[in-house]
Design a protein around this motif. Sequence first.
Motif, mmCIF file in Angstrom:
data_model
loop_
_atom_site.group_PDB
_atom_site.id
_atom_site.type_symbol
_atom_site.label_atom_id
_atom_site.label_comp_id
_atom_site.label_asym_id
_atom_site.label_seq_id
_atom_site.Cartn_x
_atom_site.Cartn_y
_atom_site.Cartn_z
ATOM 1 N N ALA A 19 -10.575 -3.475 -7.770
ATOM 2 C CA ALA A 19 -9.370 -2.700 -7.456
ATOM 3 C C ALA A 19 -9.164 -2.611 -5.953
ATOM 4 C CB ALA A 19 -9.479 -1.303 -8.067
ATOM 5 N N ILE A 20 -10.238 -2.443 -5.197
ATOM 6 C CA ILE A 20 -10.132 -2.385 -3.734
ATOM 7 C C ILE A 20 -9.543 -3.692 -3.203
ATOM 8 C CG2 ILE A 20 -11.464 -2.277 -1.588
ATOM 9 C CD1 ILE A 20 -13.431 -0.419 -3.087
ATOM 10 N N CYS A 21 -10.036 -4.817 -3.703
ATOM 11 C CA CYS A 21 -9.522 -6.113 -3.261
ATOM 12 C C CYS A 21 -8.029 -6.240 -3.567
ATOM 13 C CB CYS A 21 -10.294 -7.244 -3.936
ATOM 14 S SG CYS A 21 -12.028 -7.339 -3.440
ATOM 15 N N ARG A 22 -7.626 -5.820 -4.746
ATOM 16 C CA ARG A 22 -6.206 -5.905 -5.106
ATOM 17 C C ARG A 22 -5.361 -5.022 -4.196
ATOM 18 N NH1 ARG A 22 -3.862 -2.298 -7.955
ATOM 19 N NH2 ARG A 22 -5.798 -1.617 -8.971
ATOM 20 N N ILE A 23 -5.809 -3.797 -3.943
ATOM 21 C CA ILE A 23 -5.032 -2.847 -3.137
ATOM 22 C C ILE A 23 -4.884 -3.339 -1.701
ATOM 23 C CG2 ILE A 23 -5.129 -0.513 -2.133
ATOM 24 C CD1 ILE A 23 -6.453 0.306 -4.878
ATOM 25 N N PHE A 24 -5.889 -4.014 -1.181
ATOM 26 C CA PHE A 24 -5.825 -4.513 0.187
ATOM 27 C C PHE A 24 -5.243 -5.920 0.277
ATOM 28 C CE2 PHE A 24 -8.542 -0.909 0.892
ATOM 29 C CZ PHE A 24 -8.270 -0.528 2.192
ATOM 30 N N GLY A 25 -4.716 -6.413 -0.825
ATOM 31 C CA GLY A 25 -4.006 -7.695 -0.794
ATOM 32 C C GLY A 25 -4.884 -8.921 -0.756
ATOM 33 N N VAL A 26 -6.133 -8.800 -1.185
ATOM 34 C CA VAL A 26 -7.045 -9.945 -1.208
ATOM 35 C C VAL A 26 -7.716 -10.028 -2.583
ATOM 36 C CG1 VAL A 26 -7.473 -10.203 1.262
ATOM 37 C CG2 VAL A 26 -8.724 -8.455 -0.018
ATOM 38 N N ILE B 188 -4.594 5.526 0.313
ATOM 39 C CA ILE B 188 -5.402 6.512 -0.411
ATOM 40 C C ILE B 188 -4.790 6.805 -1.785
ATOM 41 C CG2 ILE B 188 -6.132 8.927 -0.417
ATOM 42 C CD1 ILE B 188 -6.571 8.642 2.595
ATOM 43 N N GLU B 189 -3.480 6.872 -1.855
ATOM 44 C CA GLU B 189 -2.840 7.116 -3.152
ATOM 45 C C GLU B 189 -3.220 6.030 -4.145
ATOM 46 O OE1 GLU B 189 1.639 7.564 -5.109
ATOM 47 O OE2 GLU B 189 1.390 7.409 -2.935
ATOM 48 N N GLN B 190 -3.199 4.777 -3.693
ATOM 49 C CA GLN B 190 -3.553 3.681 -4.593
ATOM 50 C C GLN B 190 -5.041 3.660 -4.906
ATOM 51 O OE1 GLN B 190 -1.733 -0.198 -3.584
ATOM 52 N NE2 GLN B 190 -0.496 0.915 -2.082
ATOM 53 N N LEU B 191 -5.867 3.896 -3.895
ATOM 54 C CA LEU B 191 -7.309 3.909 -4.114
ATOM 55 C C LEU B 191 -7.726 5.016 -5.068
ATOM 56 C CD1 LEU B 191 -8.414 3.252 -0.434
ATOM 57 C CD2 LEU B 191 -8.882 1.724 -2.367
ATOM 58 N N GLN B 192 -7.159 6.199 -4.890
ATOM 59 C CA GLN B 192 -7.526 7.312 -5.755
ATOM 60 C C GLN B 192 -7.025 7.100 -7.177
ATOM 61 O OE1 GLN B 192 -9.478 9.839 -5.505
ATOM 62 N NE2 GLN B 192 -9.979 9.913 -3.333
ATOM 63 N N ARG B 193 -5.888 6.437 -7.303
ATOM 64 C CA ARG B 193 -5.390 6.119 -8.642
ATOM 65 C C ARG B 193 -6.374 5.202 -9.367
ATOM 66 N NH1 ARG B 193 -0.427 3.576 -7.657
ATOM 67 N NH2 ARG B 193 0.281 5.573 -6.845
ATOM 68 N N ALA B 194 -7.063 4.362 -8.575
ATOM 69 C CA ALA B 194 -8.076 3.470 -9.140
ATOM 70 C C ALA B 194 -9.453 4.127 -9.188
ATOM 71 C CB ALA B 194 -8.133 2.187 -8.317
ATOM 72 N N LYS B 195 -9.539 5.413 -8.887
ATOM 73 C CA LYS B 195 -10.781 6.180 -8.905
ATOM 74 C C LYS B 195 -11.796 5.665 -7.876
ATOM 75 C CE LYS B 195 -9.381 9.012 -12.036
ATOM 76 N NZ LYS B 195 -9.004 10.383 -11.625
ATOM 77 N N VAL B 196 -11.292 5.221 -6.726
ATOM 78 C CA VAL B 196 -12.141 4.829 -5.619
ATOM 79 C C VAL B 196 -12.222 5.997 -4.649
ATOM 80 C CG1 VAL B 196 -12.433 3.271 -3.648
ATOM 81 C CG2 VAL B 196 -11.593 2.390 -5.842
#
Length: 799
Positions: free
Chosen positions: A241-248, A287-295
């Motif tokens: 999920a982190i990779c997706r959110i950061f565009g990689v 942060i909104e996207q990361l927290q949605r992914a429970k990161v």
Amino acid sequence: MAWDEPALAGVRVVDATSTAAGQFCGRLFADYGAEVILVERPDGTATRREAPFDDQGSLLFRHLNQGKAGFTWRAGDAASDLDLERLLGDADIVLIDAGDPIVVRAKDKIICRVSDFGEHGPYAGWRGGEMVHQALSGVMFTTGAQDREPLYGVGRRTAYASGATAYISCLAALIWRDRTGETQGAEAITAEATAAMAQNLVTQYAYSRTYASRRQYPGMLAQLKCRDGWLVLFALRGWPAICRIFGVPEAAEDPRFTGVAALRRNWSDAVAMLRENARDRGVDELIEQLQRAKVSSARIPTLPELLETPQYVGRGMFRADGDGKLESLGPVFRTRSPHRPRAPAPEPGGSAAFRTRRFERHSVLPPPTMTDRLPLQGLRVLDFTQAWAGPMTARALAFLGAEVIKIENGARLDSWRGPAVGVNDPASYPDRLGGERPYDRNALFNTQNHDKKSISLDLKSPAGQDLARRLASKCDVVVANFSPHALTKLGLGYDALSQDNPKLVMVEMPAFGNDGPWSSHVGMGKTMEAAAGMASLIGYGDGEPVLTGPAYLDPIGGLHGASAVLTALAERNRTGLGQYVEVAQVEAAMHWIGEYILQTGRTGEVFRADGNRLLDMAPHDAFPCAGDDQWMVIACPDDETWRRVVAATGISDLADAKFSALAGRLEHAEALKAGLSAWTRARGKHEASDLLQAAGVPAAPVNSGADVWRDPFLRSRGFIQELTHPAAGTAEYPGLAYRLSRTPGAIRSPAPCFAEHTHEVLGGLLGLSRAEIDALVEAGAVLQHPLGALAAEPAKAPA
């Protein structure tokens, strides 16, 4: 029962301390309803003269002493002496600095001594201070950049740790007095309290002869500069999920980053990639996207940003005075009883009389037997916690004598047990080997779960939930650090459990609280430190925030979790009823930098980090010593101490008149540092520290985990204890800092193997037969092994 009285109503405390540690303890008592009188000498307590200031005086003094009344004692004046005698005679608890002669006037009271190093041991004559304690604890060695001097942090966090430790010890003594009528002494030693804040330094070194440093943080943490500020994220879970959110998204399949062990080995490459892609992104969007992914992730706010954060403003964390200026912070933790606005800190003088009424107090616990000499003996705790903060809370209760039953989840192990198969970080295992049961051999888990019993339930199954409810009906306390409302959704919330057990105390420890826009945010120690505003006050002066050591918010949460439990238990002795208490860990941590938050809220000024340097001390820094990455600290609070530095080192250049006064030492700071560094580089850090301390100079080695393991002070105090664990073997472990004269706490048994106590707990406490337990295991409601019910049972502890 009408809940119109605060938790500690009727408890009377005399705070005769002059330090931040003692006065924070007194402040906690005042916060929860005790009547606290601050006793000062005619020249005022030392904290009145400590920065930061506004036009009304010390903001540290204001923060520590809100809610207290004041009394000035003029020793030798007959009337004043008599007033003091009356005051002490009416008190339940007396807080004093070690060596204060006031103690001879207090009889048959709970007397708590607060000191840097206690009254015996190798450091008994040493001078302490914030940087000295951070250096000795091992935390400073792991804080800062790998190619620069280590950083002590900010403010007076070791004093807050010692104050919270004193509060817990005093409440344990009060609960014992309610049971037996017996009073006793307590002791809070800052050096021990600070060592107890370090993660697992002693255990890791004892297991693997390794220790963490600034060169390699043992977790997967990324601190990223974004378009509009800094954020921090913790990648223990959620890497795709982190990779997706950061565009990689392709990085999720990169062999360097596939699996936790590989990702950990190549984490520096992963962070470089994330930094490149964070540069043009907004913090809040990420942060909104990361927290949605429970990161677990958080902004690192400046203090002005902190004061405008909707989560904290909406929960009433910032309270204004009549002029609209910030006056105080909200509660450290939230009990069912009302948390009334606190009175201002006392002016000098005041009356030596308690004004509130007494309340009858009767212990709900059974009377102890002749052999029960632990203050919480007979208390039973159901522990739903994981990782560090929650387990440390329950560990404190076990240390003080409670029976703690840890409910584990075999389908998703406590992260501090590590994986069921293989290892992520070999440094956490004996001889760097996971063995057949690595989940029973992890230094992290085995440090924070002493004296507990372990069973594993499937809490998503009706049968598992029923077992948990039945266990809770036979317990005094439930502790959990799940996400908000998780237990309620399982039918195990306070409203449900208290119907069968009205004496139950439940303490939950969400990162941000049970309500507000961030209530669902995932928080871990590093991200919570950022969110509390603490990290923005630490750094090298270049604007980049620095996070503390392995983590610092977790033990803060653990201390205040234990404080919350004991506060509610003390109230239960008055009301006969239990209650629900919420410990929002980020809010609790704000109090540990409360004076700086008040400074920003009242004056608009923001404390600016500049390495270890301070404007009211010079030198105040870390200096290189002989060897690789070896350092010591020197903290010089006044000109007289500086003269001792010059005499002890014999450096003729330092005797120059330009260094004789603080202003000159600040102006010529680089020349001063160069002169001292030349002297320290020629010496070992322990040798140089001993020499300066013998001359009366606050100094200390910056200890690594290996140094903490062998520290002569901790060993002389019995803080480090040897235990034999059935899976991890014989090793040494760090203790806790709660010291009572008649009912001393103790580590009595090692951390449990997974599900080790299934039959003991379900059979002994619920009366289930072996056949009934075996049927529950077969059905999957009870697990005996994280790999499944048919796997080998865990080893039993030796007889």
